[in-house]
Design a protein around this motif. Structure first.
Motif, short mmCIF file in Angstrom:
data_model
loop_
_atom_site.label_atom_id
_atom_site.label_comp_id
_atom_site.label_asym_id
_atom_site.label_seq_id
_atom_site.Cartn_x
_atom_site.Cartn_y
_atom_site.Cartn_z
N LEU A 255 -6.34 -3.14 -1.08
CA LEU A 255 -7.55 -2.35 -1.07
C LEU A 255 -8.82 -3.11 -1.07
O LEU A 255 -10.07 -2.92 -0.27
CB LEU A 255 -7.76 -1.08 -1.65
N SER B 284 -4.23 -1.60 -5.11
CA SER B 284 -5.54 -2.05 -5.34
C SER B 284 -5.84 -3.37 -4.83
O SER B 284 -6.85 -3.80 -4.30
CB SER B 284 -5.85 -2.07 -6.81
N LEU C 48 -8.63 5.61 2.64
CA LEU C 48 -7.37 5.40 1.64
C LEU C 48 -7.66 5.07 0.47
O LEU C 48 -7.15 5.95 -0.44
CB LEU C 48 -6.50 4.20 2.43
N ASN C 49 -8.72 4.55 0.15
CA ASN C 49 -9.32 4.33 -1.23
C ASN C 49 -9.68 5.52 -1.82
O ASN C 49 -9.13 6.04 -2.91
CB ASN C 49 -10.41 3.15 -1.40
N THR D 259 -9.78 -2.33 -8.56
CA THR D 259 -10.51 -2.81 -7.26
C THR D 259 -11.86 -3.34 -7.96
O THR D 259 -12.33 -4.35 -7.22
CB THR D 259 -10.67 -1.69 -6.29
N VAL E 200 -6.50 2.13 -9.76
CA VAL E 200 -7.14 1.95 -8.52
C VAL E 200 -8.60 1.42 -8.63
O VAL E 200 -9.11 0.54 -8.40
CB VAL E 200 -6.86 3.00 -7.24
N THR F 244 0.40 5.25 -1.67
CA THR F 244 0.00 6.21 -0.60
C THR F 244 0.97 7.48 -0.80
O THR F 244 0.64 8.63 -0.75
CB THR F 244 -0.17 5.54 0.57
N SER G 128 -9.61 2.00 5.71
CA SER G 128 -9.29 1.27 4.13
C SER G 128 -10.11 2.07 3.20
O SER G 128 -9.58 2.52 2.08
CB SER G 128 -9.66 -0.01 4.20
N GLN H 71 -10.36 -5.33 4.76
CA GLN H 71 -11.14 -4.16 5.47
C GLN H 71 -10.18 -3.89 6.85
O GLN H 71 -9.92 -4.76 7.41
CB GLN H 71 -12.29 -4.66 5.97
N LEU I 239 0.73 -1.27 -0.16
CA LEU I 239 0.18 0.14 -0.12
C LEU I 239 0.99 1.23 0.01
O LEU I 239 0.43 2.23 -0.60
CB LEU I 239 -1.03 0.03 1.27
#
Lengths: 290, 271
Positions: B92, B89, B103-104, B161, B157, A25, B100, B96, A21
């Motif tokens: 994400l 992705s 962040l998405n 996702t 993303v 980020t 999260s 959970q 991640l």
């Protein structure tokens, strides 16, 4: 063996997950959030001609914007154009979105592509299309003169109307696609129920369809409004140098006058104005149909 | 009587819908039309038709270098964007954890921050970085790629996702119970399954980067233009069939990208 299968597949350990991640980020945080913070700090600096930017902590740039009638007029013009474009996008976008959502046609994908293609082609190219149509010897004037409707070419280029038409065409695909996805989720039977109870089409639309499509209407209005407020290529090319709106103003303050503090302030005023009007409009729509 | 009302409603509905579609496509039609004019001035009706303007593109240095730059930047940004956004992705979509959802949304942010604001912000950021490190960033190809990568991340993303949420875990579990390790499972089962999402993300990212104007305006250095900037600068000066021909090439390129995307994921489902 047991250690491997105790963990569900595709679900790496916490450390690995964090490791996957983090790059994205950090990229967005450093690539976007830090720059916006720096820009805000710049907007509180002072500008001294000849010395460019001087470190300071002042709201002068914001005061300058809101006390100068020229800048206030630019802001007002931008808002006026954006509101007009959003209203027209909703009015014309809804029928197309509805047809697209309800069609059983095997060519539906082709239709979607026809709407998505212009969206990705870029604003400058689409503005070029309108320049062909709107010029003094352009398609509209030649056709009208050929039919004898007008004897002199009418001024369409470099007017507010040209800019509004251009932005509507740019933003319509966004509105249509947003509305379409929501309308697809509405059960057709509720429409049939309204009709079988004797509702005329307009009543069905205003009493059943619009309230159910409200989330899509809101999302579409917000998206198109933001885009219209921040339009750049369309006002530059179809409005001409004298038609100043906020997007071009940010660019010219920054790149041509090198006034970074004031340019930063104009950016933030544009962002804040967009945000406030977006919230206001969503409250208004909710009240109307809730 | 009632049926008449519904019929009238349908006619009006379809009438407005088709007019709106025509309106959306109209600028592309006009620009394509102009590209084939025989004369240079965009006056109607055209005096004849010609293909010569497509040859004239090669004589305009800005268009040629702009196209090359745009292509380089879009390819580089798409690759980097995929490299960092696909792993994120994966996590994400499947985990959970506290924050999260936030962040998405955070990774989708570059889609909603206005282009001019992004351009100005990244411009001042690159200036500050340049002052701090002494590296020539502003106006460099790398600086432009970094900005464009921000445009690719949210599309990747969003589409990856989306393709993961519908994916059945059973296939991966089966692979592992048959003795495949995590990497084999990922490359042989998970990746093929999410390939449509990755391809769509890559193409959308590419197209967004290729067509980006507002942000790029701030990040290009002297002597370097992207194709959209070259088109804008030309149009600020004049409109003629040459710029229309370039536009037609851009439309074709994007149309091809759209058709390829559509083979992997139905466009109606992802936009």
């Amino acid at each position: 063996m047991a250690a491997v299968s105790s963990r569900p597949v595709g679900e790496p350990g916490n450390l690995t997950a964090a490791g996957l991640l983090v790059p994205a980020t950090i990229f967005v945080a450093i690539g976007l959030m830090v720059p916006i913070a720096i820009l805000f700090r710049y907007s509180l600096n002072a500008f001294v001609p000849g010395q460019l930017m001087v470190d300071a902590l002042t709201i002068d740039n914001y005061v300058k914007f809101f006390t100068d009638p020229f800048y206030l007029q630019v802001l007002w013009r931008t808002v006026r154009v954006a509101v007009a474009c959003t209203v027209f996008c909703l009015l014309f976008g809804f029928p197309l979105a509805y047809v697209l959502a309800r069609t059983q046609s095997p060519y539906k994908n082709l239709l979607v592509m026809a709407i998505v293609l212009p969206l990705f082609v870029g604003n400058a190219v689409r503005a070029a299309g309108w320049m062909v149509a709107f010029g003094s010897k352009g398609f509209v004037n030649s056709t009208l003169m050929g039919m004898g409707v007008i004897s002199q070419p009418i001024e369409i280029m470099y007017t507010e109307m040209a800019v509004v038409i251009g932005i509507i065409a740019v933003n319509l695909p966004f509105m249509v696609l947003t509305l379409q996805s929501v309308i697809e989720g509405i059960d057709r039977n509720v429409e049939e129920a309204a009709f079988s109870l004797g509702a005329p089409p307009m009543t069905m639309a205003t009493r059943v369809l619009f309230p159910l499509a409200l989330p899509g209407i809101l999302a579409g209005v917000i998206l198109t409004f933001i885009l219209a407020m921040n339009a750049y290529a369309t006002p530059v090319l179809l409005g001409g140098p004298k038609f100043q709106t906020m997007g071009p103003l940010v660019f010219s303050t920054f790149a041509q006058q090198n006034n970074w503090p004031f340019g930063g302030a104009v950016s933030f005023i544009l962002m804040t104005a967009t945000l406030i009007l977006t919230i206001a409009s969503s409250l208004l729509i909710r009240r109307r149909y809730a | 009587m009632m049926a008449d009302g519904r019929l009238l409603g349908r006619v009006a509905l379809y009438g407005v819908a088709w007019l709106t579609l025509a309106f959306i496509l109209m600028p592309l039609v006009f620009v394509t039309w102009l590209a084939f004019f025989a004369q240079e001035i965009p006056s109607f009706p055209p005096e004849g038709y010609s293909l010569k303007w497509f040859g004239a593109i090669a004589g305009n240095r800005n268009f040629v270098t702009g196209f090359t730059t745009s292509l380089q930047v879009a390819v580089a940004a798409t690759l980097i964007g995929l490299l960092i956004a696909v792993p994120a992705s994966l996590i994400l979509a499947r985990r959970q954890f506290a924050g999260s959802a936030v962040l998405n949304q955070f990774l989708l942010l570059p889609l909603v921050v206005p282009g001019v604001v992004m351009g100005t912000s990244i411009y001042v950021f690159q200036i500050e970085t340049e002052i701090a490190t002494g590296l020539p960033i502003l106006g460099s190809l790398g600086g432009l790629v970094a900005g464009h990568t921000l445009l690719v991340i949210p599309w990747t993303v969003r589409l990856v996702t989306a393709s993961l949420t519908g994916l059945d875990r059973a296939a991966e579990e089966a692979a592992q119970s048959l003795g495949a390790n995590q990497w084999t499972t990922f490359f042989r089962v998970t990746l093929p399954a999410i390939r449509p999402g990755v391809v769509a993300g890559a193409l959308f990212g590419f197209v967004t980067s290729f067509g980006n104007l507002e942000m790029s305006l701030f990040l290009v250095g002297p002597g370097r233009v992207t194709l959209p900037i070259a088109i804008l600068q030309y149009l600020e000066w004049k409109i003629d069939p040459t710029v229309a021909a370039v536009s037609v090439l851009q439309i074709l390129l994007i149309a091809v990208a759209m058709i390829i995307t559509d083979r992997y994921v139905k466009l109606a489902r992802v936009v």
